[in-house]
Design a protein around this motif. Structure first.
Motif, PDB file in Angstrom:
ATOM      1  N   GLU A  69       0.846  -1.207   0.000  1.00 16.67           N
ATOM      2  CA  GLU A  69       0.000   0.000   0.000  1.00 16.67           C
ATOM      3  C   GLU A  69       0.877   1.252   0.000  1.00 16.67           C
ATOM      4  N   ALA A  70       1.891   1.242   0.869  1.00 16.89           N
ATOM      5  CA  ALA A  70       2.763   2.415   0.986  1.00 16.89           C
ATOM      6  C   ALA A  70       3.529   2.646  -0.312  1.00 16.89           C
ATOM      7  N   ALA A  71       4.015   1.550  -0.907  1.00 20.03           N
ATOM      8  CA  ALA A  71       4.780   1.674  -2.159  1.00 20.03           C
ATOM      9  C   ALA A  71       3.894   2.153  -3.297  1.00 20.03           C
ATOM     10  N   LEU A  72       2.669   1.659  -3.328  1.00 21.13           N
ATOM     11  CA  LEU A  72       1.747   2.040  -4.401  1.00 21.13           C
ATOM     12  C   LEU A  72       1.346   3.507  -4.270  1.00 21.13           C
ATOM     13  N   GLN A  73       1.115   3.931  -3.040  1.00 26.98           N
ATOM     14  CA  GLN A  73       0.699   5.312  -2.797  1.00 26.98           C
ATOM     15  C   GLN A  73       1.798   6.293  -3.200  1.00 26.98           C
ATOM     16  N   ALA A  74       3.049   5.867  -3.005  1.00 25.28           N
ATOM     17  CA  ALA A  74       4.181   6.772  -3.278  1.00 25.28           C
ATOM     18  C   ALA A  74       4.679   6.678  -4.715  1.00 25.28           C
ATOM     19  N   ALA A  75       4.202   5.687  -5.475  1.00 24.12           N
ATOM     20  CA  ALA A  75       4.693   5.514  -6.845  1.00 24.12           C
ATOM     21  C   ALA A  75       4.271   6.710  -7.698  1.00 24.12           C
ATOM     22  N   PRO A  76       5.150   7.203  -8.577  1.00 19.25           N
ATOM     23  CA  PRO A  76       4.760   8.315  -9.449  1.00 19.25           C
ATOM     24  C   PRO A  76       3.600   7.917 -10.357  1.00 19.25           C
ATOM     25  N   ALA A  77       2.683   8.849 -10.564  1.00 22.08           N
ATOM     26  CA  ALA A  77       1.544   8.569 -11.451  1.00 22.08           C
ATOM     27  C   ALA A  77       2.002   8.604 -12.899  1.00 22.08           C
ATOM     28  N   HIS A  78       1.427   7.723 -13.705  1.00 20.15           N
ATOM     29  CA  HIS A  78       1.673   7.751 -15.149  1.00 20.15           C
ATOM     30  C   HIS A  78       0.847   8.882 -15.775  1.00 20.15           C
ATOM     31  N   GLY A  79       1.020   9.059 -17.069  1.00 25.34           N
ATOM     32  CA  GLY A  79       0.289  10.102 -17.768  1.00 25.34           C
ATOM     33  C   GLY A  79      -1.213   9.947 -17.667  1.00 25.34           C
ATOM     34  N   ASP A  80      -1.673   8.703 -17.542  1.00 20.73           N
ATOM     35  CA  ASP A  80      -3.121   8.470 -17.427  1.00 20.73           C
ATOM     36  C   ASP A  80      -3.593   8.482 -15.970  1.00 20.73           C
ATOM     37  N   GLY A  81      -2.697   8.811 -15.040  1.00 20.40           N
ATOM     38  CA  GLY A  81      -3.074   8.915 -13.633  1.00 20.40           C
ATOM     39  C   GLY A  81      -2.888   7.644 -12.838  1.00 20.40           C
ATOM     40  N   ALA A  82      -2.638   6.521 -13.499  1.00 17.87           N
ATOM     41  CA  ALA A  82      -2.505   5.244 -12.792  1.00 17.87           C
ATOM     42  C   ALA A  82      -1.138   5.152 -12.112  1.00 17.87           C
ATOM     43  N   ARG A  83      -1.111   4.482 -10.970  1.00 17.96           N
ATOM     44  CA  ARG A  83       0.151   4.180 -10.274  1.00 17.96           C
ATOM     45  C   ARG A  83       0.304   2.664 -10.250  1.00 17.96           C
TER      46      ARG A  83
END
Ligand SMILES: [Fe+2]
Length: 353
Positions: free
Chosen positions: A228-242
């Motif tokens: 959860e922590a890693a996903l929350q901190a991952a940079p968003a892609h151009g389409d907003g997905a992490r």
């Protein structure tokens, strides 16, 4: 239909008598020879394989039924297998991958064994479960991901209350096709040494180890709080997905060598970029509500549903709740190693309506 290599209407068989022709055909059968021009094996199927969608609302009552029908005294594993209705011969969920739901009642255990197939467990409900991998105990809390890589000894036990349910994903159909499937029941007396999870507590820090290492991650449990922590901190892609991948911290490669595992979080109102791939994937909805386009079909999903993304389909996902978390297991790494992987972003204007 596509190319048809069957014999043509105008084939006069060179003037052979019916008896002679029958004798020739019999000789082929007896010698295990197949004349391809008389066999439509080279038909080229139109379109990509279809995905399939299993709804948790349909599956959940079947889990209680499974407990009523059998026990782990009788079954090696109490497993409900999601089976592709379009499968051709080999039972699978999507080509090389099986997805199942496995169930333990309180006090039950699933006895030790090992096999060449790589497997993972995504815990859906229940507390107090333990999976032991190569002798290392891994707690099974809802949302945790636990890998049992090919060759590892593993067993499961439910020491808590309530029904314990988890998603299994295995690459068993791949091994079945290759003839590499090996299954050894019972406890193993030659388990490899394991490394404590605490050796990997610092991000980017890994112990220096002596001798050759297993091809799989020394971490077997990826707790919900960690991903959860890693996903929350991952940079968003151009389409907003992490998105994040589950990796072997010693190498950066996938945690299991032949299975790519990813988690993706998407927000409301921003569909993901349409992606085409020839890899096959199963998608498990960790949380949220939304819909996914897989080729020509649209699956509207809710938490704990499973749907498949067979290779050669263009896929995009859309969240209809505040956010949604999707888990993907695929044979992408198999194709990449064989230099067969094809992936591309598809412009929306090129997609079918
Ligand atoms: Fe197993």
């Amino acid at each position: 239909m596509g190319e048809d290599m069957g014999h043509s209407q105008g084939d006069n068989h060179g003037g052979l008598s019916a008896e002679r022709l029958e004798a020739i055909r019999r000789s082929w059968v007896d010698a295990h020879i197949t004349p391809l021009w008389e066999t439509p094996v080279h038909r080229v199927a139109k379109g990509a394989p279809r995905g399939h969608h299993w709804r948790w609302s349909d599956l959940r009552p079947m889990i209680d039924d499974a407990i009523a029908v059998t026990s782990t005294d009788n079954a090696e594993r109490r497993v409900l297998a999601l089976t592709d209705p379009d499968g051709r011969g080999v039972r699978s969920t999507v080509t090389t991958i099986n997805a199942n739901f496995q169930v333990l009642a309180p006090g039950e255990s699933a006895r030790p064994h090992r096999h060449t197939a790589n497997a993972l467990r995504f815990i859906v409900e229940g507390a107090g479960g333990v999976t032991t991998v190569d002798g290392k105990e891994c707690l099974m809390e809802p949302g945790d991901l636990i890998i049992t890589p090919g060759g590892s000894g593993h067993e499961h036990a439910h020491r808590g209350q309530g029904t314990l349910v988890w998603l299994d994903v295995l690459d068993a159909p791949l091994h079945q096709y290759l003839g590499t499937q090996v299954f050894e029941p019972g406890p193993s007396n030659n388990l490899p040494p394991t490394i404590a999870d605490s050796a990997f507590t610092g991000a980017g820090l890994a112990p220096v180890l002596e001798g050759p290492q297993a091809a799989y991650s020394p971490l077997f449990r990826f707790p919900k709080a960690a991903w959860e922590a890693a996903l929350q901190a991952a940079p968003a892609h151009g389409d907003g997905a992490r998105s994040i991948r589950i990796i072997n911290p010693l190498t950066g490669a996938p945690a299991m060598p032949l299975m790519d595992c990813r988690l993706m979080r998407i927000g409301k109102g921003q569909p993901t970029a349409a992606m085409g791939s020839n890899a096959n994937a199963a998608c498990f909805i960790v949380s949220g509500h939304g819909r996914s386009r897989v080729g020509d079909e649209v699956f509207e999903w809710a938490a704990h549903d499973v749907f498949t993304m067979p290779g050669h389909n263009v896929v995009s996902h859309e969240c209809l709740s505040d956010d949604a978390t999707l888990f993907f297991a695929s044979d992408r790494e198999v194709l990449r190693r064989l230099d067969l992987l094809v992936e591309e972003r598809v412009n929306a204007k090129d997609m079918k309506a």
